[in-house]
Design a protein around this motif. Structure first.
Motif, PDB file in Angstrom:
ATOM      1  N   PRO A 173       0.606   3.215  13.543  1.00  0.00           N
ATOM      2  CA  PRO A 173       0.522   1.899  13.204  1.00  0.00           C
ATOM      3  C   PRO A 173      -1.716   2.764  12.510  1.00  0.00           C
ATOM      4  CG  PRO A 173       1.234   1.290  14.173  1.00  0.00           C
ATOM      5  CD  PRO A 173       1.447   2.407  15.015  1.00  0.00           C
ATOM      6  N   ILE A 174      -2.248   3.029  13.963  1.00  0.00           N
ATOM      7  CA  ILE A 174      -3.492   2.839  13.891  1.00  0.00           C
ATOM      8  C   ILE A 174      -3.588   4.290  12.860  1.00  0.00           C
ATOM      9  CG2 ILE A 174      -5.585   3.390  15.160  1.00  0.00           C
ATOM     10  CD1 ILE A 174      -4.180   2.335  17.815  1.00  0.00           C
ATOM     11  N   ILE A 175      -3.117   5.394  13.494  1.00  0.00           N
ATOM     12  CA  ILE A 175      -2.957   6.811  13.034  1.00  0.00           C
ATOM     13  C   ILE A 175      -2.602   6.768  11.402  1.00  0.00           C
ATOM     14  CG2 ILE A 175      -3.007   9.358  12.927  1.00  0.00           C
ATOM     15  CD1 ILE A 175      -2.150   9.172  15.630  1.00  0.00           C
ATOM     16  N   GLU A 176      -1.893   6.373  11.154  1.00  0.00           N
ATOM     17  CA  GLU A 176      -1.315   6.028   9.718  1.00  0.00           C
ATOM     18  C   GLU A 176      -2.233   5.181   8.353  1.00  0.00           C
ATOM     19  OE1 GLU A 176       3.322   4.982   9.251  1.00  0.00           O
ATOM     20  OE2 GLU A 176       3.032   7.217  11.109  1.00  0.00           O
ATOM     21  N   GLU A 177      -2.527   3.864   9.416  1.00  0.00           N
ATOM     22  CA  GLU A 177      -3.064   3.159   9.028  1.00  0.00           C
ATOM     23  C   GLU A 177      -4.994   3.650   8.013  1.00  0.00           C
ATOM     24  OE1 GLU A 177      -1.752   0.680   7.078  1.00  0.00           O
ATOM     25  OE2 GLU A 177      -0.301   1.362   7.647  1.00  0.00           O
ATOM     26  N   LEU A 178      -5.277   3.942   9.467  1.00  0.00           N
ATOM     27  CA  LEU A 178      -6.854   4.884   9.379  1.00  0.00           C
ATOM     28  C   LEU A 178      -6.569   5.734   7.991  1.00  0.00           C
ATOM     29  CD1 LEU A 178      -8.294   4.681  12.721  1.00  0.00           C
ATOM     30  CD2 LEU A 178      -8.988   3.554  10.716  1.00  0.00           C
ATOM     31  N   ILE A 179      -5.597   5.812   7.930  1.00  0.00           N
ATOM     32  CA  ILE A 179      -5.682   7.926   7.215  1.00  0.00           C
ATOM     33  C   ILE A 179      -5.799   6.611   5.895  1.00  0.00           C
ATOM     34  CG2 ILE A 179      -4.239   9.616   6.198  1.00  0.00           C
ATOM     35  CD1 ILE A 179      -3.299  10.385   9.173  1.00  0.00           C
ATOM     36  N   PHE A 180      -3.826   6.131   5.703  1.00  0.00           N
ATOM     37  CA  PHE A 180      -3.978   5.800   4.118  1.00  0.00           C
ATOM     38  C   PHE A 180      -4.575   4.552   3.893  1.00  0.00           C
ATOM     39  CE2 PHE A 180      -0.459   8.552   5.988  1.00  0.00           C
ATOM     40  CZ  PHE A 180      -0.323   9.420   4.310  1.00  0.00           C
ATOM     41  N   ARG A 181      -4.413   3.295   4.141  1.00  0.00           N
ATOM     42  CA  ARG A 181      -4.509   1.840   3.720  1.00  0.00           C
ATOM     43  C   ARG A 181      -6.367   1.803   3.825  1.00  0.00           C
ATOM     44  NH1 ARG A 181       0.562   2.485   3.273  1.00  0.00           N
ATOM     45  NH2 ARG A 181       0.465   2.646   5.507  1.00  0.00           N
ATOM     46  N   GLY A 182      -6.805   2.800   4.810  1.00  0.00           N
ATOM     47  CA  GLY A 182      -7.939   3.294   5.608  1.00  0.00           C
ATOM     48  C   GLY A 182      -9.178   4.040   4.483  1.00  0.00           C
ATOM     49  N   TYR A 183      -8.305   5.372   4.705  1.00  0.00           N
ATOM     50  CA  TYR A 183      -9.582   5.956   3.999  1.00  0.00           C
ATOM     51  C   TYR A 183      -9.143   6.474   2.331  1.00  0.00           C
ATOM     52  CZ  TYR A 183     -12.345  10.430   3.330  1.00  0.00           C
ATOM     53  OH  TYR A 183     -13.382  11.641   3.112  1.00  0.00           O
ATOM     54  N   LEU A 184      -7.577   7.170   2.476  1.00  0.00           N
ATOM     55  CA  LEU A 184      -6.731   7.545   1.050  1.00  0.00           C
ATOM     56  C   LEU A 184      -7.177   6.469   0.139  1.00  0.00           C
ATOM     57  CD1 LEU A 184      -4.056   9.330   1.740  1.00  0.00           C
ATOM     58  CD2 LEU A 184      -6.472  10.271   1.736  1.00  0.00           C
ATOM     59  N   TYR A 185      -7.148   5.050   0.393  1.00  0.00           N
ATOM     60  CA  TYR A 185      -7.391   4.122   0.001  1.00  0.00           C
ATOM     61  C   TYR A 185      -8.834   3.836  -0.824  1.00  0.00           C
ATOM     62  CZ  TYR A 185      -6.193  -0.779  -1.988  1.00  0.00           C
ATOM     63  OH  TYR A 185      -6.166  -2.109  -3.208  1.00  0.00           O
ATOM     64  N   LYS A 186      -9.325   3.437   0.350  1.00  0.00           N
ATOM     65  CA  LYS A 186     -11.465   3.845  -0.059  1.00  0.00           C
ATOM     66  C   LYS A 186     -11.085   4.989  -1.288  1.00  0.00           C
ATOM     67  CE  LYS A 186     -14.992   1.356   0.097  1.00  0.00           C
ATOM     68  NZ  LYS A 186     -15.608   1.329   1.052  1.00  0.00           N
ATOM     69  N   ALA A 187     -10.874   6.025  -0.960  1.00  0.00           N
ATOM     70  CA  ALA A 187     -11.483   6.789  -2.142  1.00  0.00           C
ATOM     71  C   ALA A 187     -10.410   6.962  -3.591  1.00  0.00           C
ATOM     72  CB  ALA A 187     -11.144   8.080  -1.607  1.00  0.00           C
ATOM     73  N   TRP A 188      -9.514   6.337  -3.253  1.00  0.00           N
ATOM     74  CA  TRP A 188      -8.631   5.994  -4.796  1.00  0.00           C
ATOM     75  C   TRP A 188      -8.900   4.413  -5.104  1.00  0.00           C
ATOM     76  CZ3 TRP A 188      -3.667   8.813  -2.607  1.00  0.00           C
ATOM     77  CH2 TRP A 188      -3.965  10.205  -2.761  1.00  0.00           C
ATOM     78  N   ARG A 189      -8.655   4.238  -5.019  1.00  0.00           N
ATOM     79  CA  ARG A 189      -8.680   2.493  -5.247  1.00  0.00           C
ATOM     80  C   ARG A 189     -10.073   2.326  -6.762  1.00  0.00           C
ATOM     81  NH1 ARG A 189      -9.079  -1.143  -8.028  1.00  0.00           N
ATOM     82  NH2 ARG A 189      -8.808  -3.507  -7.457  1.00  0.00           N
TER      83      ARG A 189
END
Length: 267
Positions: free
Chosen positions: A176-192
């Motif tokens: 959960p830590i790795i996946e959330e930092l990537i998907f709902r953290g980094y990518l979400y901030k870039a694409w939102r």
């Protein structure tokens, strides 16, 4: 004249406020590049563990004055990677390799990694509300999977009844830590804050999240994972924090780990 100046100043202030409240980092192009890096590092972790296992087998063969069969060794490495110990060691290596790189990629001169990744506290009353939403999702998804009557795939079979603590920690904490930092953290901030908007970013990231699990699960579980990603993506949007989806992700995996790894329950 003064009224015109005041109006102009008000407009400028509104524009500046709008610009400040609309994050534009990281950029989409760089986020795709970093996503490729994250995938590479994930694969590299498996290679590093395989290399370590191969060295061990080589030393063992030398100690017993036997030859190492390269073909047999390759099969041993592949088989070992799918054991509870192999999965745990690979996950730990992924954490060591990927998490620092995520924070490095998320740090900008004008924006800290904590801001980029949206690492901030969520009030308990709001967190409790999202936990209740999760309970509703979990009950519905469990009924759906129960009526589908699917046989276990190889991945679920490798988890069932192992009672392996390291594997449980991997599933409940590390993943959960790795996946959330990537998907709902980094990518979400870039694409939102692009033309995708909230809905587009939510759907695209949720589809990617389900896709990375395609080698582990059959399509009904992937559909459930997509719906779960929509839920925790909405939690990320509404709470403004990656910690909320991380908590829900960990809770979901904890239930699965208890049922599969320790209780050997077939839902």
């Amino acid at each position: 004249m003064n009224d015109a100046i005041n109006i102009s100043e008000a407009v400028n202030t509104a524009v500046e406020s709008s610009l400040q409240s609309t994050p534009n980092l990281p950029h989409v192009a760089s986020s795709v590049g970093w996503l490729i890096v994250f995938v590479f590092l994930s694969g590299l972790s498996g290679i590093l563990y395989g290399f370590y296992f191969g060295i061990q087998e080589g030393y063992s063969a030398a100690a017993h004055h036997t030859n190492v069969d390269a073909t047999a060794l390759g099969a041993q490495i592949k088989s070992n990677l799918e054991t509870p110990m192999g999965r745990t060691a690979t996950a730990v290596l992924q954490f060591i390799c990927i998490v620092p790189v995520i924070f490095f990629a998320a740090k900008f001169p004008s924006q800290s990694a904590m801001e980029t990744l949206a690492i901030k506290k969520v009030p308990l009353n709001i967190a409790g509300r999202w936990v209740l939403y999760f309970v509703g999702y979990w009950l519905l998804s469990t009924m759906f999977l129960y009526f589908m009557k699917m046989p276990d795939g190889a991945f679920l079979q490798s988890l069932r009844g192992t009672k392996h603590l390291g594997l449980a920690i991997t599933i409940v904490v590390i993943a959960p830590i790795i996946e959330e930092l990537i998907f709902r953290g980094y990518l979400y901030k870039a694409w939102r804050y692009t033309r995708l908007g909230f809905i587009g970013a939510l759907v695209l990231i949720s589809a990617l999240f389900a896709a990375i699990h395609a080698g582990q699960y059959q399509w009904p579980i992937l559909l459930v994972l997509f719906c779960f990603a929509l839920l925790i993506g909405a939690a990320r949007e509404k709470t403004g924090s990656v910690l909320m989806p991380m908590l829900l992700h960990g809770l979901n995996n904890a239930i699965a780990a208890i049922l599969l790894i320790y209780l050997n329950v077939n839902i």
